[in-house]
Write an enzyme that holds these catalytic residues in place. Structure first.
Site, PDB file in Angstrom:
ATOM      1  N   GLN A  13      10.677  46.451  30.458  1.00 11.00           N
ATOM      2  CA  GLN A  13      11.099  47.162  31.680  1.00 11.00           C
ATOM      3  C   GLN A  13      10.178  46.824  32.855  1.00 11.00           C
ATOM      4  O   GLN A  13      10.621  46.324  33.905  1.00 11.00           O
ATOM      5  CB  GLN A  13      11.071  48.671  31.434  1.00 11.00           C
ATOM      6  CG  GLN A  13      11.226  49.503  32.711  1.00 11.00           C
ATOM      7  CD  GLN A  13      11.043  50.999  32.495  1.00 11.00           C
ATOM      8  OE1 GLN A  13      12.011  51.725  32.408  1.00 11.00           O
ATOM      9  NE2 GLN A  13       9.808  51.472  32.407  1.00 11.00           N
ATOM     10  N   THR A 128      -2.569  54.168  30.557  1.00  6.44           N
ATOM     11  CA  THR A 128      -1.507  55.157  30.360  1.00  6.44           C
ATOM     12  C   THR A 128      -2.054  56.578  30.332  1.00  6.44           C
ATOM     13  O   THR A 128      -3.212  56.804  29.953  1.00  6.44           O
ATOM     14  CB  THR A 128      -0.771  54.880  29.033  1.00  6.44           C
ATOM     15  OG1 THR A 128      -0.063  56.060  28.628  1.00  6.44           O
ATOM     16  CG2 THR A 128      -1.729  54.536  27.904  1.00  6.44           C
ATOM     17  N   TYR A 152      -2.171  54.939  19.781  1.00  9.26           N
ATOM     18  CA  TYR A 152      -1.795  54.169  20.968  1.00  9.26           C
ATOM     19  C   TYR A 152      -2.754  54.498  22.125  1.00  9.26           C
ATOM     20  O   TYR A 152      -3.279  53.600  22.800  1.00  9.26           O
ATOM     21  CB  TYR A 152      -0.346  54.503  21.340  1.00  9.26           C
ATOM     22  CG  TYR A 152       0.066  54.015  22.699  1.00  9.26           C
ATOM     23  CD1 TYR A 152       0.186  52.647  22.957  1.00  9.26           C
ATOM     24  CD2 TYR A 152       0.338  54.913  23.726  1.00  9.26           C
ATOM     25  CE1 TYR A 152       0.562  52.206  24.222  1.00  9.26           C
ATOM     26  CE2 TYR A 152       0.720  54.477  24.984  1.00  9.26           C
ATOM     27  CZ  TYR A 152       0.827  53.124  25.224  1.00  9.26           C
ATOM     28  OH  TYR A 152       1.191  52.679  26.467  1.00  9.26           O
ATOM     29  N   LYS A 156      -5.601  52.142  24.031  1.00  9.46           N
ATOM     30  CA  LYS A 156      -5.566  51.938  25.483  1.00  9.46           C
ATOM     31  C   LYS A 156      -6.899  52.330  26.143  1.00  9.46           C
ATOM     32  O   LYS A 156      -7.298  51.739  27.139  1.00  9.46           O
ATOM     33  CB  LYS A 156      -4.406  52.734  26.093  1.00  9.46           C
ATOM     34  CG  LYS A 156      -3.054  52.087  25.824  1.00  9.46           C
ATOM     35  CD  LYS A 156      -2.889  50.853  26.687  1.00  9.46           C
ATOM     36  CE  LYS A 156      -1.613  50.106  26.478  1.00  9.46           C
ATOM     37  NZ  LYS A 156      -1.453  48.973  27.397  1.00  9.46           N
TER      38      LYS A 156
HETATM   39  O1  F7E Z   1       8.692  60.551  24.642  1.00 11.60           O
HETATM   40  C1  F7E Z   1       9.829  63.852  23.330  1.00 11.60           C
HETATM   41  C2  F7E Z   1       8.541  63.268  22.755  1.00 11.60           C
HETATM   42  O2  F7E Z   1       8.964  58.311  23.583  1.00 11.60           O
HETATM   43  C3  F7E Z   1       8.671  61.487  25.689  1.00 11.60           C
HETATM   44  C4  F7E Z   1       5.587  55.290  26.773  1.00 11.60           C
HETATM   45  O3  F7E Z   1       5.993  54.476  27.850  1.00 11.60           O
HETATM   46  O4  F7E Z   1       5.033  57.077  28.250  1.00 11.60           O
HETATM   47  C5  F7E Z   1       5.796  56.758  27.101  1.00 11.60           C
HETATM   48  O5  F7E Z   1       5.384  57.522  25.983  1.00 11.60           O
HETATM   49  C6  F7E Z   1       8.687  62.898  25.142  1.00 11.60           C
HETATM   50  C7  F7E Z   1       7.689  63.160  24.025  1.00 11.60           C
HETATM   51  O6  F7E Z   1       7.617  58.572  25.729  1.00 11.60           O
HETATM   52  C8  F7E Z   1      12.603  62.741  21.284  1.00 11.60           C
HETATM   53  O7  F7E Z   1       8.004  64.120  21.770  1.00 11.60           O
HETATM   54  C9  F7E Z   1      11.881  64.614  22.102  1.00 11.60           C
HETATM   55  O8  F7E Z   1       7.081  64.398  24.273  1.00 11.60           O
HETATM   56  O9  F7E Z   1      10.034  58.743  25.838  1.00 11.60           O
HETATM   57  P1  F7E Z   1       8.911  58.985  24.908  1.00 11.60           P
HETATM   58  P2  F7E Z   1       6.054  58.896  25.540  1.00 11.60           P
HETATM   59  O10 F7E Z   1       5.688  59.135  24.139  1.00 11.60           O
HETATM   60  O11 F7E Z   1       5.679  59.959  26.516  1.00 11.60           O
HETATM   61  C10 F7E Z   1       3.614  56.887  28.130  1.00 11.60           C
HETATM   62  C11 F7E Z   1       2.986  57.177  29.463  1.00 11.60           C
HETATM   63  C12 F7E Z   1       3.269  55.546  27.589  1.00 11.60           C
HETATM   64  O12 F7E Z   1       2.276  54.938  27.950  1.00 11.60           O
HETATM   65  C13 F7E Z   1       4.113  55.048  26.459  1.00 11.60           C
HETATM   66  O13 F7E Z   1       3.915  53.660  26.247  1.00 11.60           O
HETATM   67  O14 F7E Z   1       9.974  63.162  24.563  1.00 11.60           O
HETATM   68  N1  F7E Z   1      11.021  63.649  22.501  1.00 11.60           N
HETATM   69  N2  F7E Z   1      12.852  64.095  21.347  1.00 11.60           N
HETATM   70  C14 F7E Z   1      11.439  62.462  22.021  1.00 11.60           C
HETATM   71  N3  F7E Z   1      10.953  61.216  22.174  1.00 11.60           N
HETATM   72  C15 F7E Z   1      11.632  60.195  21.592  1.00 11.60           C
HETATM   73  N4  F7E Z   1      11.190  58.933  21.761  1.00 11.60           N
HETATM   74  N5  F7E Z   1      12.784  60.437  20.839  1.00 11.60           N
HETATM   75  C16 F7E Z   1      13.313  61.685  20.665  1.00 11.60           C
HETATM   76  O15 F7E Z   1      14.334  61.860  19.997  1.00 11.60           O
END
Ligand code: F7E
Length: 327
Positions: A13, A128, A152, A156
């Site tokens: 992205q 991050t 992760y 970082k």
């Molecule tokens: O989760 C919740 C999950 O996987 C966001 C990456 O770019 O930003 C990103 O990391 C939130 C979390 O992103 C689901 O628990 C609920 O609280 O979209 P995400 P992330 O983990 O915040 C940071 C800044 C980075 O640096 C990373 O590389 O959403 N959540 N239900 C879920 N998350 C996922 N993936 N799937 C679910 O079903």
């Protein structure tokens, strides 16, 4: 002569938006991709399709120091943006060794290669908000202590300190951006925003019955990816290297995101969204919210989209994709 830039993670992205931005500014844009991406370009290089032959792609691997040295020597970049990493937080709970090895070594190899062969090259490192982890103060800024709670984030933080060391010990122009979540139609499907949007659109089109998510009460500071690559570029155009937080300063719950996305399609999310323990994180970060005052005051950076606008753009793009109106 055009400035040369080398981007790791160019097919992702952020890498693809950065390539768009730098081509528009007249840079000669080089990117590192894995062989597997070239072999499966329809899927793995889909974010770069619109750029056709305007990019120079180099096959190299971030865990192979020789391939990195060769690429650095071939390109001799004026600027290098190191965006590639294993970045899906959930995987890092499952595979600590490879996340640590890959993320830390790749940053080190790249810094070492640049220092050796092209020390004047300006270097951007993708830090991050996960580095702040389990925070004691909110919002966070450049002075907030790191307390990562996922491997992760640990990897970082290590990269961040490598960057700081190369800056202070070897005088390199090396900066870290501490970026909060940033989204767009090019977001990967494993991240929650794209998962929600693509599921909602499929439900609307009758291709899916329901979607299972994790913690709907989790909060995030979500911005717009093209704004965040603009911030990366600004960081490398200053007089002296420094680190900057990039964020919106607003948080929203996953539930709010879901509700807005489903509303855009005239759907009531409560009829279609389930929760499933497999998507909950072992540790959930509760209070990640960034203060971007420094980059706003010093570099004039500003965001251009609200979360509502980002959601609308993602929904429209996903509809076009599913209806075959977009490649
Ligand atoms: O989760 C919740 C999950 O996987 C966001 C990456 O770019 O930003 C990103 O990391 C939130 C979390 O992103 C689901 O628990 C609920 O609280 O979209 P995400 P992330 O983990 O915040 C940071 C800044 C980075 O640096 C990373 O590389 O959403 N959540 N239900 C879920 N998350 C996922 N993936 N799937 C679910 O079903």
């Amino acid at each position: 002569m055009a400035k040369k830039v080398l981007i790791t993670g160019i097919a992702g992205q952020d890498g693809s938006y950065l390539a768009d931005l730098l081509l528009a500014k007249g840079y000669e844009v080089h990117g590192i991709v894995r062989r597997i991406a070239i072999e499966d370009s329809t899927h793995k290089l889909k974010n770069l399709v619109h750029l056709h032959d305007r990019l120079k792609l180099h096959v190299a691997s971030l865990d192979n120091v020789l391939s990195l040295i060769k690429t650095v020597r071939e390109v001799m970049p004026d600027e290098c943006y190191h965006l590639a990493a294993s970045s899906f937080v959930s995987y890092s709970f499952e595979d600590e060794m490879s996340i640590l090895n890959n993320n830390i070594n790749a940053t080190h190899y790249l810094l070492a290669a640049l220092k050796e062969f092209v020390p004047h090259c300006r270097f951007y490192y993708a830090g991050t908000s996960e580095m702040f982890g389990n925070v004691e103060q909110s919002p966070q800024d450049e002075r907030t202590p790191f307390n990562p709670r996922a491997i992760y984030g640990v990897s970082k933080v290590a990269g961040y300190h490598l960057v700081k060391n190369y800056r202070s010990q070897y005088g390199m122009f090396a900066c870290s951006g501490i970026l909060y979540n940033h989204e767009s139609p090019r977001r990967g499907y494993e991240f929650v925003t794209r998962k929600i949007i693509s599921s909602a659109v499929k439900i609307k089109l009758g291709l899916l019955d329901s979607v299972s998510l994790g913690n709907l009460d989790a909060r995030r500071d979500w911005g717009y990816a093209p704004d965040y690559v603009q911030a990366m570029w600004l960081m490398l155009q200053t007089d002296a290297p420094d680190d900057f937080v990039v964020a919106t300063g607003e948080t929203h719950t996953v539930r709010e995101f879901v509700e807005t996305a489903f509303n855009c399609l005239g759907l009531d999310y409560r009829q279609f969204v389930k929760t499933d323990p497999q998507f909950f994180r072992p540790t959930e970060l509760v209070d990640l919210c960034g203060n971007a005052r420094k980059i706003t005051d010093e570099l004039g950076w500003q965001r251009t989209r609200t979360l509502q606008q980002i959601i609308v753009e993602m929904v429209e793009s996903e509809l076009a994709l599913c209806e075959g109106r977009k490649g």
